[in-house]
Design an enzyme around this catalytic site. Structure first.
Site, PDB file in Angstrom:
ATOM      1  N   HIS A   1       1.748   4.684  -2.757  1.00 25.84           N
ATOM      2  CA  HIS A   1       1.847   6.136  -2.495  1.00 25.84           C
ATOM      3  C   HIS A   1       3.226   6.647  -2.915  1.00 25.84           C
ATOM      4  CE1 HIS A   1      -1.955   6.800  -0.498  1.00 25.84           C
ATOM      5  NE2 HIS A   1      -1.729   5.907   0.443  1.00 25.84           N
TER       6      HIS A   1
ATOM      7  N   HIS B   1       0.834  -1.201   0.000  1.00 22.65           N
ATOM      8  CA  HIS B   1       0.000   0.000   0.000  1.00 22.65           C
ATOM      9  C   HIS B   1       0.872   1.257   0.000  1.00 22.65           C
ATOM     10  CE1 HIS B   1      -3.725   2.259   1.180  1.00 22.65           C
ATOM     11  NE2 HIS B   1      -2.820   3.094   1.677  1.00 22.65           N
ATOM     12  N   GLU B   2       1.798   1.313   0.935  1.00 18.34           N
ATOM     13  CA  GLU B   2       2.641   2.512   1.035  1.00 18.34           C
ATOM     14  C   GLU B   2       3.564   2.630  -0.184  1.00 18.34           C
ATOM     15  OE1 GLU B   2       1.660   4.616   3.025  1.00 18.34           O
ATOM     16  OE2 GLU B   2       0.499   3.358   4.387  1.00 18.34           O
TER      17      GLU B   2
ATOM     18  N   GLU C   1      -4.741   7.616  -3.187  1.00 18.31           N
ATOM     19  CA  GLU C   1      -5.210   6.350  -2.620  1.00 18.31           C
ATOM     20  C   GLU C   1      -5.486   5.326  -3.732  1.00 18.31           C
ATOM     21  OE1 GLU C   1      -4.919   6.025   0.503  1.00 18.31           O
ATOM     22  OE2 GLU C   1      -6.090   4.249   1.038  1.00 18.31           O
TER      23      GLU C   1
HETATM   24 ZN    ZN Z   1      -3.209   5.194   1.770  1.00 18.19          ZN
END
Ligand code: ZN
Length: 508
Positions: free
Chosen positions: A270, A266-267, A296
């Site tokens: 980003h 997830h990170e 996101e």
């Molecule tokens: Zn996030």
């Protein structure tokens, strides 16, 4: 001064402001990753000072004068050029920032910092009443903030705009209603087939060193390099950095689950967005993602569309078995794949699965509108929260700590933030469908552990633009369409319908 000199002057001033904001980001990273607790009070002052100075520099008469003077120069430029975007986007940011009196802005920051401390204590004690006066103060200040603007339609529009520029409450309501209509019956169907998925293998006990090494090996295949990235441990995972070639990811590890692996992916998503912004935009306010929703969409894409797909695990499952032979050696790939896609209503937003997650967001979106419209007494929030948890997810809330007090956002006054999480889910699949069209063998590549073509496609079609265009323009550019929940709903029903053996109508 010629127009060219004025533009240069503007760029120099903006670059210095960006330097200060980046210094703030690194001080904040340090606070969450490195700093001993004794630094907390001094760090709060340092951050507040940097914040005030950069804000004052930005709303200065000089910058206001330059962007006015450059109007006709800008009209002569190509709309898509970096310079035209810089002037146009800065004018918009300036127009917004200069409407808010500095005293109000400072008071909101201060009240947020005080309320955060109160929230930490109140959550620990599971005592909403202890937090209520601070929440009341935050809401009062938000009302004053909203009055600085003239909302075209709804009060909530003003707050939403801070996180998802140009998005309207009515638009969000429409796509969220669609999620309710389509996904609530689907969740009910899944609930009748809970036996189809056995996720006991995910809770076998996994030493965190092994998790860290395995999570790292995944994001290294995604594109993490030691020259431009770091991964560290923290309490609440986040991604930050100081420029496109200094990306800092954080995650947390718990022995009783494998969440750290999904959190690292997830990170990474980003980080990849920030890393992919064109170098020509460096040291400008355009050098970051276009909005929280678009950001996101990238984290969710790497976490869910890549990291919870079967081709991905075809490649990585033998490797995680090697890392944890005792725990996973005897587990089948299919069992594991189903386990990481398990759908089950639960209490805590950040632990929720891909489907039920959205209802945690819808609940907050609906309550926030009532809060800013003053149609609910703040003292009644715990009750209203629990009623919606029951209505949407059939979940009983045992206490305020795991109910109304679970999230940090209301403590810092972040009303309007939550919807961007679900918008990110929706947008991720809109972009994904375009990537699948453009890269026909994408899933075959995943089976070989190859992710570079996807990353480069995203860079070329989304990341490199940074904030040059509005979120709406950016979405149209990469997905070829405005916000649309259709692809996301189809994706969930197709994938999870298969996992749970629910026949789904052939996608139209
Ligand atoms: Zn996030």
């Amino acid at each position: 001064m010629s127009d060219e000199q004025k533009l240069q002057d503007l760029k120099t001033r903006l670059a210095e402001i960006v330097d200060l904001r980046r210094a703030e980001a690194i001080l904040s990273w340090d606070q969450h990753v490195m700093m001993p607790p004794g630094g907390a009070a001094a760090r709060a002052e340092q951050l507040a000072t940097l914040d005030r100075v950069s804000h004052e520099m930005f709303v200065s008469d000089e910058i206001g004068g330059l962007i006015e003077d450059l109007r006709s120069y800008e009209e002569g430029l190509d709309y898509e050029s970096d310079d035209a975007s810089l002037i146009r986007r800065t004018r918009r940011d300036y127009g917004k920032a200069s409407r808010v009196p500095p005293e109000l802005s400072a008071e909101m920051t201060r009240a947020g910092a005080i309320a955060y401390e109160a929230w930490v204590k109140a959550r620990k004690a599971s005592d909403f009443k202890a937090f209520l006066p601070y929440l009341e103060k935050n809401v009062q200040l938000k009302h004053r903030y909203v009055e600085c603007f003239d909302p075209a339609d709804e009060t909530y529009d003003v707050l939403l705009d801070d996180f998802e520029e140009g998005m309207k409450t009515a638009e969000v309501r429409e796509v969220f209603d669609q999620l309710k209509d389509e996904l609530l019956p689907f969740i009910a169907e899944v609930a009748e087939r809970q036996d189809a998925v056995d996720d006991s293998s995910l809770h076998a006990g996994f030493p965190t060193d092994g998790q860290e090494q395995f999570g790292r090996s995944i994001i290294e295949r995604f594109g993490f390099t030691p020259e431009a990235w770091r991964l560290d441990r923290t309490v609440h995972p986040f991604a930050t950095g100081s420029c496109p070639t200094d990306i800092r990811l954080t995650t947390r590890y718990a022995e009783d689950n494998l969440e750290s692996i999904f959190s690292s992916m997830h990170e990474f998503g980003h980080g990849a967005y920030e890393n992919g912004v064109d170098q020509s935009l460096d040291r400008t306010p355009l050098c970051r993602g276009a909005s929280l929703g678009l950001h996101e969409s990238q984290s969710r894409m790497w976490e869910n569309l890549v990291g919870r797909s079967l081709p991905f695990w075809h490649y990585f499952f033998p490797k995680i078995q090697e890392t944890f032979p005792e725990q996973l050696g005897g587990v089948e790939l299919e069992t594991f794949y189903k386990a990481v896609n398990k759908v089950q209503p639960s209490l805590i937003r950040v632990d929720a699965d891909e489907v039920t997650y959205n209802f945690h967001i819808i609940l907050r979106f609906e309550l926030e509108q009532e809060i800013v419209d003053s149609t609910i007494e703040l003292a009644d929030l715990p009750e209203a929260w629990n009623a919606k948890m029951d209505e949407y997810l059939g979940v009983d809330v045992p206490d305020e700590a795991t109910g109304v007090l679970q999230d940090v956002h209301w403590s810092f006054g972040g009303f309007g933030y939550f919807p961007t999480y679900s918008l990110g889910n929706i947008i991720s699949v809109q972009i994904w469908e375009k990537a699948l069209e453009a890269i026909p063998g994408l899933y075959d590549q995943f089976e070989q552990g190859e992710f570079g073509e996807l990353r480069e496609w995203l860079r070329e079609n989304l990341h490199r633009y940074g904030r040059k265009f509005t979120p709406r323009e950016t979405l149209e550019r990469v997905a070829g369409a405005p916000l649309d929940a259709g692809p996301y709903i189809r994706y969930l029903k197709d994938k999870l319908g298969q996992v749970y053996g629910i026949a789904t109508p052939v996608s139209a």
